[in-house]
Structures are given as C-alpha cells and as structure tokens.
Design a protein around this motif. Structure first.
Motif, short mmCIF file in Angstrom:
data_model
loop_
_atom_site.label_atom_id
_atom_site.label_comp_id
_atom_site.label_asym_id
_atom_site.label_seq_id
_atom_site.Cartn_x
_atom_site.Cartn_y
_atom_site.Cartn_z
N ARG A 78 1.18 1.33 6.25
CA ARG A 78 2.16 2.40 6.04
C ARG A 78 3.58 1.91 6.28
NH1 ARG A 78 -0.82 7.73 8.72
NH2 ARG A 78 -2.31 8.04 7.02
N GLU A 83 0.96 2.66 -0.46
CA GLU A 83 0.35 3.97 -0.68
C GLU A 83 -1.11 3.83 -1.11
OE1 GLU A 83 -0.43 8.02 -1.35
OE2 GLU A 83 1.07 6.99 -0.13
N ASN A 84 -1.40 2.85 -1.96
CA ASN A 84 -2.76 2.71 -2.47
C ASN A 84 -2.97 1.30 -3.02
OD1 ASN A 84 -5.35 3.40 -3.17
ND2 ASN A 84 -4.80 4.64 -4.94
N GLU A 197 8.68 5.27 -6.27
CA GLU A 197 7.34 4.68 -6.19
C GLU A 197 7.19 3.56 -7.22
OE1 GLU A 197 4.06 7.59 -5.62
OE2 GLU A 197 5.66 9.09 -5.85
N TYR A 218 5.99 2.07 -2.01
CA TYR A 218 7.26 2.78 -2.09
C TYR A 218 8.41 1.79 -2.14
CZ TYR A 218 4.66 7.03 -1.16
OH TYR A 218 3.78 8.07 -1.26
#
Length: 251
Positions: A78, A83-84, A197, A218
């Motif tokens: 984080r 994010e993924n 993003e 991000y």
C-alpha cells in the motif's frame, strides 16, 4: 487542498491492535457494570472477565501474531501505491472501468495501441463499452497516445501501425483533445494512465501484450513515477501524428 479531502492514514497492524484494545475495554466495562459483586471477589467482575475472556484472548493474540507479518507485507504494498496485480492484461472490462471514470487525463504508452483502439475506440460498434475512449473525448478529457514508430516494430506488427494510424487520424480530425505521437525506440513497456491510476506491464518480444502481467498502481507510487517521467520526456521529442510521412497506398 481542502481539509475535507484529507484522509487519516493508519497501518493495518495498528488498526487491528486498536480495535482489539477497544473491544477489550468495552467488554471489561460491560462486565463491571452488569455485576453487583466485589471487583476482586469470587465470581466478581475480574474473575468473570479472566475466565471468560482470557482464553479467547490467548487464541486471538496467537492468530494476530501469525497474521502480523502478512499485514505488514500488505502495508508495504500500500505504501508503494500498489492497488492490484494482474496476471494478464487481457482484461477488457478492467481497463474499460478505468477509462470510463477518467475525468482529467488519459495517457497511453505502447507498441501500436491496436488492441486499445479496437476495445475502446471502435466507431462502428453499437456497444457503448467499445467506445469508452470516444466518450471520454466527448467529455473533454485530454487523451495522449505514445507509440513506437514503424521502424522500431517487429515485422508482424507492421500492419498494426497502418491500422491504428488511420484510426488516429480519423479521431484527431474530430476531437482536438486527442493527440498521438511516435517515438523512435524499441518499446519495452506499455501502460494506460487514467487520472491518478496507472496499469503498467512489460513489452516482451514475440509475446502479445495481453498475455503479459501488469501492476495497477497509483501515480504517487515510486514505481509509477519512473514510467510517468519516461512518458513525459519521450513525449516532448516524439513525432506528432501530423508530422508522420504519408501512408503508402495499399497494393
């Protein structure tokens, strides 16, 4: 920045610890208030609390200690702005959502951007999701696409250059907020940026981009910063669409 837009950031392990302490305080207070016996007496609040809660607390603390390392690892991701993680970029719906919610900027870096144009700028498709990029342009969102010049494409990708070049020219004639440029280097990465993003992955020789993994991060991420910097620096020296030599007529 508005005060209302600021967020309190707290790590996962500390959040779990604080919640656990608050629950213990709440249970302890409830136990004391609901008994008329002395606090230190037999079957008093302390006895009830110790016999009924401590055993469960031991199990909870053991599980918490085991999960602490995992929580710390998640926090590291984080803090890096991750994010993924996508095992493949063959995720049309995933990219479509990013493009659809963009309000300030869409930037694309790639080899030819053929699949992007097919998936989100198909002017002949009756499906709304196939025109997500066009809808963004209609809303006034600036769109910049940076792709490799034909001299730096594999022979199998040469036809893609002509195909996307024609689509670029059609869109550029209608939407002044659309720009496409060509850089003189072998493409090594591809990304789609939508506002704050970024989904980025490698370009591997002989492997279609849709079969390669990608990270959704991000813009504040150090990982994203290098790609965004590369994009801006390359964009400045890349050849605008209008300055590219005319396409050779098909035989």
């Amino acid at each position: 920045m508005s005060l209302y837009s600021k967020k309190l950031s707290i790590s996962t392990p500390w959040a779990i610890f604080i919640v656990a302490v608050l629950l213990l305080l709440a249970l302890g207070t409830f136990t004391i208030l609901k008994t008329e016996k002395d606090f230190l007496g037999n079957e008093g609040p302390l006895w009830v609390f110790a016999s009924g809660v401590v055993s469960g607390l031991i199990v909870t603390l053991a599980q918490f200690c085991l999960s602490w390392a995992d929580a710390k690892a998640i926090d590291r991701f984080r803090h890096m702005g991750v994010e993924n993680v996508l095992t493949t970029r063959d995720e049309e719906a995933y990219f479509g959502k990013l493009i659809q919610k963009a309000r300030a900027q869409i930037d694309v870096l790639g080899s030819t951007a053929t699949r992007l144009m097919q998936d989100f700028a198909d002017l002949n498709s009756p499906k709304a999701e196939k025109q997500s990029l066009i809808e963004a342009l209609k809303k006034g969102v600036p769109v910049r696409i940076l792709v490799a010049s034909p001299a730096h494409l594999d022979s199998d990708d040469q036809y893609k250059y002509s195909l996307t070049r024609k689509r670029f020219e059609v869109i550029a004639e209608t939407y002044p907020n659309f720009e496409a440029r060509y850089f003189s280097a072998t493409p090594i990465a591809a990304f789609v940026r939508a506002d704050h993003e970024l989904v980025v992955g490698p370009v591997l020789p002989g492997v279609e981009s849709k079969h390669t993994p990608a990270l959704h991060v991000y813009n504040h991420s150090p990982y994203a910063a290098s790609y965004l910097k590369y994009f801006e620096e390359t964009w400045k020296i890349a050849t605008p669409l209008s300055d590219m030599p005319p396409l050779e007529p098909q035989q």
